[in-house]
Motif scaffolding. Structure first.
Motif, short mmCIF file in Angstrom:
data_model
loop_
_atom_site.label_atom_id
_atom_site.label_comp_id
_atom_site.label_asym_id
_atom_site.label_seq_id
_atom_site.Cartn_x
_atom_site.Cartn_y
_atom_site.Cartn_z
N ARG A 147 21.65 44.54 35.86
CA ARG A 147 22.89 45.17 36.33
C ARG A 147 23.57 45.99 35.24
O ARG A 147 24.12 47.05 35.51
N ASP A 148 23.53 45.51 33.99
CA ASP A 148 24.17 46.25 32.90
C ASP A 148 23.55 47.64 32.73
O ASP A 148 24.25 48.62 32.47
N ALA A 149 22.24 47.71 32.87
CA ALA A 149 21.56 49.00 32.75
C ALA A 149 21.99 49.93 33.88
O ALA A 149 22.14 51.15 33.68
N TYR A 150 22.17 49.37 35.08
CA TYR A 150 22.57 50.22 36.20
C TYR A 150 24.01 50.68 36.06
O TYR A 150 24.36 51.80 36.47
N ILE A 151 24.88 49.84 35.50
CA ILE A 151 26.26 50.26 35.24
C ILE A 151 26.26 51.47 34.31
O ILE A 151 26.95 52.46 34.54
N ALA A 152 25.45 51.41 33.26
CA ALA A 152 25.37 52.53 32.32
C ALA A 152 24.87 53.79 33.01
O ALA A 152 25.29 54.90 32.68
#
Length: 258
Positions: free
Chosen positions: A57-62
């Motif tokens: 999820r963190d990668a998709y937020i970025a």
């Protein structure tokens, strides 16, 4: 006073008028601002794990925040089209034409006011992105400055287009409908998924439009990813849309004055 001083004075007056209207009637701006915020929360918390392709999820937020930041500009400028159309339909613009003020100040007031509102909206959406985990640890001060410049010129370009849309719309409702492409185009760009992941027949639609190169440029500046030719394409789109919107708005304004 010189003609330049008069233009600055009258444009400042019109800017204050538009900012006062935005402050007294904030519902339109807030409603348009909620769209990118709700999409951000929806795609991150509901679809984030799936859309990230296993990266987390963190990668998709970025990935998603830069696209929704630019979508925020498109949403905000719809309010500009509505405001311009309202002034035209209620006769206020016609009244301004009879007054001893600089002719271009009416349009300049709308444009500068909208750009300022767009920047404020971008800051708010960016703050939500940071609150849910977006980080830009690799961007240098120069890259942040370039990102701010890109957002400003992109807001200027879309605002001039929105002004033209508002001037040719007979009602505020028609102006809102005419300006819907400013929200629709980001949905079919690289905001949510890479262009390479789209069906082959759809990729040219997503690639050859103003939002995708601007999104990829902003993403590269904030995250350190490859920009390639997207920076020059984004600037070219901004210049073309600004010139088109300015000439369109000016032509309609002068035509209706006759």
């Amino acid at each position: 006073m010189s003609s330049l001083s008069l233009a600055v004075r009258d444009s400042s007056t019109m800017l204050r008028r538009n900012l006062l209207h935005a402050r007294r009637y904030p519902s339109l701006t807030l409603n348009l601002l909620l769209t990118p915020i709700m999409l951000l929360l929806l795609f991150v918390y509901i679809f984030g794990d799936t859309m990230s392709g296993g990266a987390g999820r963190d990668a998709y937020i970025a990935y998603i925040v830069p696209g929704l930041v630019l979508m925020t500009i498109g949403s905000t400028t719809i309010g500009t089209a509505v405001s311009v159309s309202t002034d035209m339909s209620e006769g206020i613009t016609a009244r301004f034409r009879t007054m001893a003020i600089h002719r271009g100040s009416v349009l300049i007031g709308h444009v500068v006011g909208s750009v300022l509102q767009s920047i404020v909206s971008v800051v708010l959406v960016g703050a939500v992105g940071v609150a849910i985990g977006f980080r830009s640890v690799d961007a240098t001060a120069l890259e942040w400055l370039a990102a701010f410049g890109l957002l400003t010129v992109f807001a200027l370009a879309l605002t001039w287009i929105a002004v033209g849309m508002g001037m040719v719309s007979p009602t505020a409702e028609a102006a809102s409908n005419n300006a819907l492409p400013l929200i629709f185009l980001p949905l079919i760009s690289s905001t949510f998924v890479p262009v390479d992941a789209m069906p082959g027949w759809f990729q040219p639609i997503a690639e050859y439009q103003p939002f995708t190169p601007a999104i990829e440029t902003l993403r590269g500046l904030l995250l350190g990813t490859e920009i390639g030719n997207n920076g020059w394409l984004a600037l070219a789109w901004c210049l073309a849309l600004t010139v088109l919107g300015y000439r369109w708005s000016k032509a309609v304004y002068n035509r209706d004055a006759k």
